[in-house]
Design a protein around this motif. Structure first.
Motif, PDB file in Angstrom:
ATOM      1  N   ASP A 191      41.051 -60.067  41.717  1.00  0.00           N
ATOM      2  CA  ASP A 191      40.752 -61.350  41.093  1.00  0.00           C
ATOM      3  C   ASP A 191      39.621 -62.035  41.852  1.00  0.00           C
ATOM      4  OD1 ASP A 191      42.863 -60.749  39.480  1.00  0.00           O
ATOM      5  OD2 ASP A 191      44.258 -62.169  40.396  1.00  0.00           O
ATOM      6  N   ILE A 192      38.754 -62.711  41.110  1.00  0.00           N
ATOM      7  CA  ILE A 192      37.613 -63.393  41.716  1.00  0.00           C
ATOM      8  C   ILE A 192      37.630 -64.852  41.300  1.00  0.00           C
ATOM      9  CG2 ILE A 192      35.092 -63.550  41.769  1.00  0.00           C
ATOM     10  CD1 ILE A 192      35.020 -60.517  41.381  1.00  0.00           C
ATOM     11  N   HIS A 193      37.449 -65.727  42.270  1.00  0.00           N
ATOM     12  CA  HIS A 193      37.368 -67.163  42.030  1.00  0.00           C
ATOM     13  C   HIS A 193      35.946 -67.616  42.337  1.00  0.00           C
ATOM     14  CE1 HIS A 193      38.667 -71.322  41.736  1.00  0.00           C
ATOM     15  NE2 HIS A 193      38.067 -71.570  42.889  1.00  0.00           N
ATOM     16  N   ILE A 194      35.319 -68.265  41.385  1.00  0.00           N
ATOM     17  CA  ILE A 194      33.944 -68.732  41.547  1.00  0.00           C
ATOM     18  C   ILE A 194      33.958 -70.253  41.591  1.00  0.00           C
ATOM     19  CG2 ILE A 194      31.609 -68.737  40.581  1.00  0.00           C
ATOM     20  CD1 ILE A 194      32.392 -66.153  39.096  1.00  0.00           C
ATOM     21  N   ARG A 195      33.471 -70.821  42.683  1.00  0.00           N
ATOM     22  CA  ARG A 195      33.460 -72.262  42.845  1.00  0.00           C
ATOM     23  C   ARG A 195      32.189 -72.881  42.275  1.00  0.00           C
ATOM     24  NH1 ARG A 195      35.430 -72.824  49.160  1.00  0.00           N
ATOM     25  NH2 ARG A 195      37.619 -72.192  48.854  1.00  0.00           N
ATOM     26  N   ASN A 196      32.367 -73.939  41.517  1.00  0.00           N
ATOM     27  CA  ASN A 196      31.234 -74.717  41.001  1.00  0.00           C
ATOM     28  C   ASN A 196      30.223 -73.847  40.259  1.00  0.00           C
ATOM     29  OD1 ASN A 196      32.248 -77.122  42.073  1.00  0.00           O
ATOM     30  ND2 ASN A 196      31.216 -76.799  44.029  1.00  0.00           N
ATOM     31  N   CYS A 197      30.685 -73.208  39.223  1.00  0.00           N
ATOM     32  CA  CYS A 197      29.788 -72.413  38.374  1.00  0.00           C
ATOM     33  C   CYS A 197      29.149 -73.321  37.337  1.00  0.00           C
ATOM     34  CB  CYS A 197      30.567 -71.293  37.687  1.00  0.00           C
ATOM     35  SG  CYS A 197      29.552 -70.233  36.636  1.00  0.00           S
ATOM     36  N   ALA A 198      27.831 -73.301  37.261  1.00  0.00           N
ATOM     37  CA  ALA A 198      27.117 -74.101  36.272  1.00  0.00           C
ATOM     38  C   ALA A 198      27.231 -73.445  34.893  1.00  0.00           C
ATOM     39  CB  ALA A 198      25.646 -74.235  36.664  1.00  0.00           C
ATOM     40  N   TRP A 210      33.681 -66.758  45.455  1.00  0.00           N
ATOM     41  CA  TRP A 210      32.218 -66.747  45.453  1.00  0.00           C
ATOM     42  C   TRP A 210      31.686 -68.173  45.505  1.00  0.00           C
ATOM     43  CZ3 TRP A 210      30.499 -62.657  41.239  1.00  0.00           C
ATOM     44  CH2 TRP A 210      30.980 -61.400  41.623  1.00  0.00           C
ATOM     45  N   THR A 211      30.715 -68.378  46.373  1.00  0.00           N
ATOM     46  CA  THR A 211      30.032 -69.664  46.483  1.00  0.00           C
ATOM     47  C   THR A 211      28.533 -69.407  46.578  1.00  0.00           C
ATOM     48  OG1 THR A 211      30.231 -69.674  48.897  1.00  0.00           O
ATOM     49  CG2 THR A 211      32.001 -70.756  47.650  1.00  0.00           C
ATOM     50  N   ALA A 212      27.759 -70.468  46.411  1.00  0.00           N
ATOM     51  CA  ALA A 212      26.304 -70.376  46.542  1.00  0.00           C
ATOM     52  C   ALA A 212      25.824 -71.303  47.635  1.00  0.00           C
ATOM     53  CB  ALA A 212      25.627 -70.728  45.215  1.00  0.00           C
ATOM     54  N   ALA A 213      24.665 -70.991  48.196  1.00  0.00           N
ATOM     55  CA  ALA A 213      24.125 -71.780  49.303  1.00  0.00           C
ATOM     56  C   ALA A 213      23.883 -73.229  48.915  1.00  0.00           C
ATOM     57  CB  ALA A 213      22.828 -71.144  49.803  1.00  0.00           C
ATOM     58  N   CYS A 214      23.454 -73.461  47.665  1.00  0.00           N
ATOM     59  CA  CYS A 214      23.161 -74.823  47.234  1.00  0.00           C
ATOM     60  C   CYS A 214      24.402 -75.548  46.725  1.00  0.00           C
ATOM     61  CB  CYS A 214      22.075 -74.829  46.169  1.00  0.00           C
ATOM     62  SG  CYS A 214      22.634 -74.234  44.560  1.00  0.00           S
ATOM     63  N   GLN A 231      19.092 -69.558  46.026  1.00  0.00           N
ATOM     64  CA  GLN A 231      20.063 -70.513  46.533  1.00  0.00           C
ATOM     65  C   GLN A 231      21.281 -70.648  45.628  1.00  0.00           C
ATOM     66  OE1 GLN A 231      19.694 -72.283  49.588  1.00  0.00           O
ATOM     67  NE2 GLN A 231      18.140 -70.671  49.767  1.00  0.00           N
ATOM     68  N   MET A 232      21.192 -70.120  44.395  1.00  0.00           N
ATOM     69  CA  MET A 232      22.284 -70.248  43.435  1.00  0.00           C
ATOM     70  C   MET A 232      23.049 -68.946  43.228  1.00  0.00           C
ATOM     71  SD  MET A 232      20.648 -72.731  40.492  1.00  0.00           S
ATOM     72  CE  MET A 232      22.286 -73.152  39.858  1.00  0.00           C
ATOM     73  N   ARG A 233      22.585 -67.876  43.849  1.00  0.00           N
ATOM     74  CA  ARG A 233      23.297 -66.607  43.718  1.00  0.00           C
ATOM     75  C   ARG A 233      24.563 -66.632  44.571  1.00  0.00           C
ATOM     76  NH1 ARG A 233      18.018 -64.054  45.094  1.00  0.00           N
ATOM     77  NH2 ARG A 233      16.882 -63.772  43.134  1.00  0.00           N
ATOM     78  N   PRO A 234      25.606 -65.881  44.158  1.00  0.00           N
ATOM     79  CA  PRO A 234      26.783 -65.765  45.030  1.00  0.00           C
ATOM     80  C   PRO A 234      26.374 -65.208  46.390  1.00  0.00           C
ATOM     81  CG  PRO A 234      27.254 -64.903  42.843  1.00  0.00           C
ATOM     82  CD  PRO A 234      25.776 -65.154  42.891  1.00  0.00           C
ATOM     83  N   GLN A 235      26.833 -65.839  47.454  1.00  0.00           N
ATOM     84  CA  GLN A 235      26.410 -65.439  48.790  1.00  0.00           C
ATOM     85  C   GLN A 235      27.017 -64.113  49.233  1.00  0.00           C
ATOM     86  OE1 GLN A 235      27.445 -69.427  50.566  1.00  0.00           O
ATOM     87  NE2 GLN A 235      25.460 -69.189  51.542  1.00  0.00           N
ATOM     88  N   GLY A 277      13.551 -75.880  39.102  1.00  0.00           N
ATOM     89  CA  GLY A 277      12.986 -76.091  40.427  1.00  0.00           C
ATOM     90  C   GLY A 277      13.888 -75.663  41.567  1.00  0.00           C
ATOM     91  N   THR A 278      15.176 -75.417  41.286  1.00  0.00           N
ATOM     92  CA  THR A 278      16.074 -74.924  42.332  1.00  0.00           C
ATOM     93  C   THR A 278      15.836 -73.430  42.534  1.00  0.00           C
ATOM     94  OG1 THR A 278      17.776 -76.533  41.712  1.00  0.00           O
ATOM     95  CG2 THR A 278      18.473 -74.663  43.059  1.00  0.00           C
TER      96      THR A 278
END
Length: 213
Positions: free
Chosen positions: A100-107, A72-76, A61-65, A56-57
């Motif tokens: 180097d890439i840092h991804i925050r809060n990756c599900a 990298w972060t996402a809107a949600c 909203q979950m793609r890297p902005q 349902g999300t």
């Protein structure tokens, strides 16, 4: 139950599509899950958990902005591993492996692993992926281990380099998928099926509305 890798891929693809992914992204999800199952990692289970947790999300909203920056972060607030992985592969054909890439809060970060491997191949250089559940490196060979492969959420670091101290994973042609995760994926996959109608029952296989036996 023992599943062939092609069966695993097909179920994962349909489940991702049923959860709202485009067919192209669903194809990528299926391939990723197949690759993970092929080295004995719980890709199908991770996908089932991810799809259910974020059902349902809106995927937008979950793609890297912004993939042009190094974090990298996402809107949600939670990044989709399939979307992030696909973005990483797209950038690998240009400049992504050079930074180097840092991804925050990756599900379910486990689902990103196959994409990092593909990015390493596309960029023709060694790549490492490190998250709270494990570490893998992709160079001339694949090395890595996952102490907590089913980590629901973690920051992820993708960087250049080898990790020759890590073990070599094994390979397998079939995967033992328990009934529970398989059923959960099947529920998502069922959303791709067209609803039964009177016309489809009449024109489809079988006796339709008559029974002449």
């Amino acid at each position: 139950m023992s599943w062939s890798l092609s069966e695993i891929e097909g179920l994962a693809r349909k489940a991702a599509r049923g959860a709202g992914f485009s067919w192209g992204m669903a194809e990528e999800a299926g391939k990723a899950v197949r690759w993970l199952a092929g080295i004995g990692l719980p890709g199908p289970e991770a996908l089932a958990d991810f799809l259910e947790a974020h059902d349902g999300t809106p995927h937008a909203q979950m793609r890297p902005q912004d993939t042009q920056v190094n974090t990298w972060t996402a809107a949600c607030g939670v990044v989709c591993p399939i979307s992030a992985g696909a973005a990483l592969c797209d950038l690998a054909q240009s400049d992504a492996p050079s930074r180097d890439i840092h991804i925050r809060n990756c599900a379910q970060p486990l689902l990103m692993l196959p994409f990092v491997r593909a990015a390493a191949e596309d960029g023709a250089q060694s790549e490492r992926m490190i998250w709270q559940g494990g570490e893998f490196a992709f160079a001339a060979e694949i090395r890595g281990a996952a102490s907590a492969p089913m980590a629901a959420l973690s920051d992820v670091d993708v960087k250049q380099g080898r990790a020759d101290h890590l073990p070599l994973p094994g390979c397998q042609m079939r995967y033992d998928l328990a009934a529970g995760p398989a059923e959960r994926l099947a529920v998502m996959a069922a959303r791709t099926y067209a609803p039964d109608t009177e016309q489809s029952r009449i024109s489809g296989a079988g006796a339709g509305t008559s029974d002449n036996d």
